[in-house]
Design a protein around this motif. Structure first.
Motif, mmCIF file in Angstrom:
data_model
loop_
_atom_site.group_PDB
_atom_site.id
_atom_site.type_symbol
_atom_site.label_atom_id
_atom_site.label_comp_id
_atom_site.label_asym_id
_atom_site.label_seq_id
_atom_site.Cartn_x
_atom_site.Cartn_y
_atom_site.Cartn_z
ATOM 1 N N MET A 178 0.841 -1.165 0.000
ATOM 2 C CA MET A 178 0.000 0.000 0.000
ATOM 3 C C MET A 178 0.890 1.233 0.000
ATOM 4 N N SER A 179 0.519 2.200 -0.776
ATOM 5 C CA SER A 179 1.349 3.396 -0.873
ATOM 6 C C SER A 179 1.148 4.303 0.329
ATOM 7 N N GLU A 180 2.134 5.145 0.563
ATOM 8 C CA GLU A 180 2.055 6.077 1.673
ATOM 9 C C GLU A 180 1.146 7.244 1.296
ATOM 10 N N THR A 181 0.706 7.972 2.297
ATOM 11 C CA THR A 181 -0.138 9.139 2.016
ATOM 12 C C THR A 181 0.712 10.218 1.379
ATOM 13 N N PRO A 182 0.129 11.032 0.518
ATOM 14 C CA PRO A 182 0.935 12.060 -0.135
ATOM 15 C C PRO A 182 1.405 13.106 0.875
ATOM 16 N N ALA A 183 2.576 13.640 0.621
ATOM 17 C CA ALA A 183 3.135 14.644 1.526
ATOM 18 C C ALA A 183 2.347 15.941 1.441
ATOM 19 N N ARG A 184 1.766 16.193 0.284
ATOM 20 C CA ARG A 184 1.019 17.423 0.098
ATOM 21 C C ARG A 184 -0.346 17.073 -0.502
ATOM 22 N N PRO A 185 -1.443 17.285 0.228
ATOM 23 C CA PRO A 185 -2.761 16.955 -0.334
ATOM 24 C C PRO A 185 -3.131 17.904 -1.467
ATOM 25 N N MET A 186 -4.028 17.441 -2.301
ATOM 26 C CA MET A 186 -4.461 18.269 -3.427
ATOM 27 C C MET A 186 -5.179 19.512 -2.915
ATOM 28 N N LYS A 187 -5.053 20.614 -3.664
ATOM 29 C CA LYS A 187 -5.756 21.838 -3.282
ATOM 30 C C LYS A 187 -7.260 21.651 -3.425
ATOM 31 N N PHE A 188 -7.651 20.992 -4.484
ATOM 32 C CA PHE A 188 -9.064 20.652 -4.663
ATOM 33 C C PHE A 188 -9.150 19.200 -5.090
ATOM 34 N N PRO A 189 -9.790 18.370 -4.296
ATOM 35 C CA PRO A 189 -9.900 16.950 -4.665
ATOM 36 C C PRO A 189 -10.933 16.766 -5.778
ATOM 37 N N TYR A 190 -10.483 16.357 -6.938
ATOM 38 C CA TYR A 190 -11.360 16.237 -8.099
ATOM 39 C C TYR A 190 -12.150 14.939 -8.117
ATOM 40 N N THR A 191 -11.547 13.874 -7.676
ATOM 41 C CA THR A 191 -12.229 12.589 -7.752
ATOM 42 C C THR A 191 -13.026 12.323 -6.480
ATOM 43 N N LEU A 192 -13.987 11.441 -6.576
ATOM 44 C CA LEU A 192 -14.825 11.104 -5.431
ATOM 45 C C LEU A 192 -14.004 10.471 -4.312
ATOM 46 N N THR A 193 -13.082 9.598 -4.667
ATOM 47 C CA THR A 193 -12.266 8.958 -3.625
ATOM 48 C C THR A 193 -11.366 9.970 -2.930
ATOM 49 N N ALA A 194 -10.861 10.954 -3.664
ATOM 50 C CA ALA A 194 -10.039 11.984 -3.026
ATOM 51 C C ALA A 194 -10.888 12.846 -2.095
ATOM 52 N N LYS A 195 -12.124 13.110 -2.490
ATOM 53 C CA LYS A 195 -13.017 13.890 -1.633
ATOM 54 C C LYS A 195 -13.332 13.125 -0.351
ATOM 55 N N ILE A 196 -13.572 11.834 -0.473
ATOM 56 C CA ILE A 196 -13.860 11.007 0.701
ATOM 57 C C ILE A 196 -12.631 10.923 1.597
ATOM 58 N N ALA A 197 -11.448 10.772 0.997
ATOM 59 C CA ALA A 197 -10.218 10.651 1.784
ATOM 60 C C ALA A 197 -9.914 11.927 2.551
ATOM 61 N N GLN A 198 -10.243 13.084 1.999
ATOM 62 C CA GLN A 198 -9.923 14.339 2.658
ATOM 63 C C GLN A 198 -11.055 14.884 3.517
ATOM 64 N N PHE A 199 -12.180 14.202 3.555
ATOM 65 C CA PHE A 199 -13.299 14.687 4.352
ATOM 66 C C PHE A 199 -12.979 14.539 5.836
ATOM 67 N N PRO A 200 -13.196 15.572 6.638
ATOM 68 C CA PRO A 200 -12.830 15.507 8.072
ATOM 69 C C PRO A 200 -13.886 14.791 8.912
ATOM 70 N N LEU A 201 -14.059 13.505 8.687
ATOM 71 C CA LEU A 201 -15.092 12.731 9.371
ATOM 72 C C LEU A 201 -14.864 12.678 10.880
ATOM 73 N N LYS A 202 -13.628 12.562 11.295
ATOM 74 C CA LYS A 202 -13.311 12.509 12.729
ATOM 75 C C LYS A 202 -13.772 13.793 13.423
ATOM 76 N N TYR A 203 -13.595 14.927 12.775
ATOM 77 C CA TYR A 203 -14.026 16.205 13.339
ATOM 78 C C TYR A 203 -15.534 16.212 13.574
ATOM 79 N N TYR A 204 -16.315 15.718 12.607
ATOM 80 C CA TYR A 204 -17.770 15.706 12.746
ATOM 81 C C TYR A 204 -18.217 14.764 13.859
#
Length: 77
Positions: A1-27
């Motif tokens: 499995m690959s490591e998480t990127p060092a720098r996240p995308m400024k705007f997540p274009y794909t659905l999986t990127a949006k899900i990965a960057q969603f702050p679920l723990k905060y909610y």
């Protein structure tokens, strides 16, 4: 499995990127609905639904319902 990127995308274009960057723990930690949903929505409503179920499926109510349906069927024939 690959490591998480060092720098996240400024705007997540794909659905999986949006899900990965969603702050679920905060909610989960900061909104009351998640903490009280189990207690209020499930634990408190189960006895109410059980009581309604027992009342609606009691032998007296079933017989009364069958009598109403029999009279209704006679009226149509």
């Amino acid at each position: 499995m690959s490591e998480t990127p060092a720098r996240p995308m400024k705007f997540p274009y794909t659905l999986t990127a949006k899900i990965a960057q969603f702050p679920l723990k905060y909610y989960f930690q900061n909104q009351w609905i998640w903490r009280y949903w189990l207690a209020g929505g499930v634990v408190l409503s189960i006895p109410i639904f059980y009581k309604i179920h027992k009342l609606s499926n009691s032998p007296e109510n079933v017989a009364q319902w069958a009598e109403k349906r029999r009279k209704e069927a006679e009226a149509h024939h």
